[in-house]
Scaffold this motif. Structure first.
Motif, mmCIF file in Angstrom:
data_model
loop_
_atom_site.group_PDB
_atom_site.id
_atom_site.type_symbol
_atom_site.label_atom_id
_atom_site.label_comp_id
_atom_site.label_asym_id
_atom_site.label_seq_id
_atom_site.Cartn_x
_atom_site.Cartn_y
_atom_site.Cartn_z
ATOM 1 N N SER A 21 36.857 6.449 24.481
ATOM 2 C CA SER A 21 36.285 7.765 24.223
ATOM 3 C C SER A 21 37.327 8.665 23.551
ATOM 4 C CB SER A 21 35.817 8.399 25.540
ATOM 5 O OG SER A 21 35.545 9.773 25.376
ATOM 6 N N LEU A 22 36.848 9.699 22.866
ATOM 7 C CA LEU A 22 37.747 10.667 22.239
ATOM 8 C C LEU A 22 38.205 11.734 23.224
ATOM 9 C CD1 LEU A 22 36.020 11.178 18.749
ATOM 10 C CD2 LEU A 22 38.054 9.815 19.288
ATOM 11 N N ASP A 23 37.657 11.702 24.435
ATOM 12 C CA ASP A 23 38.076 12.634 25.485
ATOM 13 C C ASP A 23 39.185 11.964 26.297
ATOM 14 O OD1 ASP A 23 38.471 14.274 27.633
ATOM 15 O OD2 ASP A 23 36.354 14.463 28.165
ATOM 16 N N PRO A 24 40.435 12.389 26.119
ATOM 17 C CA PRO A 24 41.550 11.723 26.798
ATOM 18 C C PRO A 24 41.505 11.843 28.323
ATOM 19 C CG PRO A 24 42.298 13.785 25.832
ATOM 20 C CD PRO A 24 40.892 13.559 25.344
ATOM 21 N N HIS A 25 40.756 12.829 28.822
ATOM 22 C CA HIS A 25 40.673 13.021 30.276
ATOM 23 C C HIS A 25 39.676 12.053 30.922
ATOM 24 C CE1 HIS A 25 43.084 16.701 30.161
ATOM 25 N NE2 HIS A 25 42.385 17.061 29.100
ATOM 26 N N GLN A 26 38.719 11.574 30.141
ATOM 27 C CA GLN A 26 37.674 10.713 30.689
ATOM 28 C C GLN A 26 37.748 9.272 30.181
ATOM 29 O OE1 GLN A 26 35.606 11.902 32.986
ATOM 30 N NE2 GLN A 26 36.419 13.996 32.814
ATOM 31 N N ALA A 27 38.516 9.038 29.140
ATOM 32 C CA ALA A 27 38.511 7.743 28.455
ATOM 33 C C ALA A 27 39.116 6.614 29.279
ATOM 34 C CB ALA A 27 39.269 7.860 27.137
ATOM 35 N N PHE A 77 47.266 13.434 22.583
ATOM 36 C CA PHE A 77 46.169 12.607 23.094
ATOM 37 C C PHE A 77 46.725 11.455 23.922
ATOM 38 C CE2 PHE A 77 43.283 9.027 22.908
ATOM 39 C CZ PHE A 77 42.032 9.591 23.102
#
Length: 276
Positions: free
Chosen positions: A119-125, A179
């Motif tokens: 994912s592009l969301d580093p907090h959820q990837a 990131f």
């Protein structure tokens, strides 16, 4: 200076040792590794007319390494021979294979790093893989979260990389490294001593061009990178990076790390950035 075709391996230069029958040959590929300055001398020699005047001019030729150049403030163009070649990229299949890479990072004092995620969301990837480069033209890829084929265990990889990535004496280089920092921070690594090629490009060339990986690679290296879309597709047929074949992912991810180190070391040298 650019070698085309098979010149780098097939072209030969000859020299005489001074003894009977002492003619020896060498190729550009050998000279580049042992004495890169000789390549420059030979190139300049071929530009000059023959005779004693050319010999005298050649004797005055001075070759400097990067910032040792007395006219560095004029931003002389850097000549570099390394060509991006995916054959030099290694797929890490065993934990022990990482040792030589980490040893080089300690020896050279820097390492380029890039994380591949779901994912592009580093907090959820989810972490899919990590690529490293310690030397221009050379990189590796560590598969961690691919759906198919063999992966290394994430916890084991993080444990092995943690000492190097947290070592303040070893510089970590990345493209939009914030990131990667967040992704690794969520896994217990507090990465430090970082340099970001995207930010360095912005400081040097703000307003001139975009500062993403693909654009900077074409500007500075004249190299077209492997497109993310080439691997994952688009629209309804688009797949997650975790579903990409590991060998294809290796070429893509290792190229990113290789290009990042190349641009930082030879094109975006931090000495060009005035600090306040």
């Amino acid at each position: 200076i650019k070698f085309t075709g098979k010149k780098i391996s097939n072209k030969k230069y000859y020299r005489h040792t001074g003894y009977p029958g002492g003619i020896k040959s060498t190729t550009p590929s050998i000279l580049i590794k042992k004495k890169p300055e000789e390549i420059l001398k030979l190139a300049v020699k071929r530009m000059l007319p023959g005779g004693p005047l050319a010999k005298k001019q050649l004797s005055k030729l001075k070759i400097y390494k990067r910032t040792l150049h007395p006219h560095e403030s004029q931003n002389p163009k850097i000549i570099y021979f390394t060509k991006i070649n995916k054959k030099n990229y290694e797929l890490i299949e065993e934990e022990d294979d990482l040792n030589s890479w980490l040893k080089e990072a300690e020896e050279f004092g820097e390492i380029a790093i890039d994380t591949e995620t779901s994912s592009l969301d580093p907090h959820q990837a989810n972490l899919v893989g990590i690529s490293l480069s310690t030397k221009i033209g050379k990189a590796c890829y560590i598969p961690i979260g691919h759906v198919e084929q063999n992966n290394l265990q994430e916890l084991r990889v993080i444990k092995i990389l943690k000492p190097i990535l947290e070592d303040i004496s070893i510089k970590k280089i990345g493209q939009n490294i914030k990131f990667d920092y967040i992704v690794l921070y969520h896994r217990g690594i507090n990465m430090n001593s970082m340099e970001d090629t995207m930010l360095m490009s912005y400081v040097l060339d703000a307003g001139k061009n975009r500062h993403n990986m693909d654009t900077l690679s074409e500007i500075h290296l004249h190299h077209k990178t492997i497109s993310f879309k080439d691997l994952t597709g688009t629209g309804k047929k688009q797949i997650n990076f975790s579903e990409v074949n590991i060998n294809n992912a290796k070429d893509y991810a290792a190229e990113d790390a290789d290009i990042t180190l190349d641009r930082k070391s030879t094109r975006l040298n931090s000495s060009h950035v005035k600090r306040y």
